[in-house]
Design an enzyme around this catalytic site. Structure first.
Site, PDB file in Angstrom:
ATOM      1  N   ASP A   1      -2.968   0.501   1.858  1.00  0.00           N
ATOM      2  CA  ASP A   1      -2.790  -0.362   0.556  1.00  0.00           C
ATOM      3  C   ASP A   1      -4.235  -0.712   0.248  1.00  0.00           C
ATOM      4  O   ASP A   1      -5.030  -1.217   0.791  1.00  0.00           O
ATOM      5  CB  ASP A   1      -2.065  -1.621   0.849  1.00  0.00           C
TER       6      ASP A   1
ATOM      7  N   SER B   1       1.519  -9.168  -4.235  1.00  0.00           N
ATOM      8  CA  SER B   1       0.317  -8.658  -4.908  1.00  0.00           C
ATOM      9  C   SER B   1      -0.331  -9.968  -5.456  1.00  0.00           C
ATOM     10  O   SER B   1      -0.616 -10.807  -4.984  1.00  0.00           O
ATOM     11  CB  SER B   1       0.558  -7.515  -5.894  1.00  0.00           C
TER      12      SER B   1
ATOM     13  N   HIS C   1       1.165   0.527  -1.986  1.00  0.00           N
ATOM     14  CA  HIS C   1       1.249  -0.823  -2.519  1.00  0.00           C
ATOM     15  C   HIS C   1       2.490  -1.175  -3.202  1.00  0.00           C
ATOM     16  O   HIS C   1       2.964  -2.130  -3.569  1.00  0.00           O
ATOM     17  CB  HIS C   1      -0.096  -1.082  -3.490  1.00  0.00           C
TER      18      HIS C   1
END
Length: 283
Positions: free
Chosen positions: A249, A200, A261
């Site tokens: 995602d 991320s 995610h």
């Protein structure tokens, strides 16, 4: 409903292809105003908890509203690697950590004991994750790497805030630390092969760091839920980079499945196997 609108806005800005970090900065700067107007007063009477663990009840920013949709922790990590906390954890990070192996904090480079390993794995966690490795995927990849190589891996997590404000830094918040760790690892052990990982916001850190390093300083990289997946990773050949982007995602694919995610722990084995193969280390 407002949370999903905010999620959609941010996911669109992060996942849309862009040629340069400057273009990303412009996209996110423009998005900030939209987020604020969309989520004005969205926190509601129950309040929302940010990375400092402080609850607010009105006027929260769009990023704060979005934060409630992802794993969060009241823990914050200082530049020295120590972890402090205030307020209460929402429990999701704890649930995720119960399914992972390995530590959420690793400082194999900064606390080097003199034993050089074949691989050095430097990982940047996602927004609000605990320790310096997080819990979603970092510790699991490190554990798999150790298993595959017979514990021939030095593991270092990036000590950076990993807060919501850091997203606006486009990876520089944490990226400079990662660059320092890479150079320190190579100074300590010139023959080690440095591989990077990021999840991320941590993927943004990897992109930033890789762009500051010379060819040959990094051997390979794995990225999970990467908002910059359309961009190259520094001077690394595409064959030395593996992107993991789960279907739906919202961060890397413009999807609307928030849980996607959080699913990257299931990719840990594939990621570790790729890094071992890309680095040419025997397993």
């Amino acid at each position: 409903m407002k949370s999903f609108v905010v999620l959609s806005l941010l996911a669109t800005a992060l996942a849309a292809p862009a040629n340069t970090f400057q273009e990303r900065q412009l996209d996110l700067s423009s998005l900030t105003s939209a987020l604020k107007s969309t989520s004005s007063g969205a926190a509601g009477s129950s309040g929302s908890t940010g990375s400092t663990g402080t609850a607010t009840t009105s006027g929260s920013s769009g990023l704060s509203a979005l934060a409630s949709l992802f794993p969060s922790s009241s823990a914050t990590t200082s530049s020295s690697g120590s972890t402090s906390s205030s307020g209460s954890d929402d429990g999701l990070s704890g649930i995720i950590s119960s399914f992972t192996s390995g530590s959420s904090t690793e400082n194999g480079v900064t606390s080097h004991t003199g034993a050089c390993k074949e691989l050095t794995f430097i990982f940047a966690r996602g927004t609000t994750e605990i320790g310096n490795m997080g819990t979603v995927v970092g510790p699991e990849v490190a554990s798999k790497l150790q298993s595959l190589t017979g514990n021939q891996v030095t593991v270092q997590g990036v000590n950076y805030a990993a807060d919501w404000a850091g997203i606006m830094s486009m990876g520089s918040d944490g990226g400079t630390e990662m660059v320092t760790y890479v150079k320190e690892a190579l100074s300590q052990c010139p023959n080690t092969k440095v591989v990077l990982g990021g999840y991320s916001q941590g993927s943004m850190v990897v992109h930033y760091a890789a762009n500051q390093l010379s060819a040959g300083q990094v051997t390979a990289a794995v990225l999970f839920g990467d908002p910059f997946k359309m961009l190259s990773v520094g001077k690394l050949a595409s064959s030395k980079v593996k992107e993991f982007c789960a279907s739906g995602d919202p961060v890397c694919e413009n999807g609307m499945n928030v849980m996607a995610h959080l699913s990257y722990g299931s990719d840990a084995t594939a990621a570790a196997e790729f890094l071992v193969q890309a680095a040419g280390v025997s397993s």
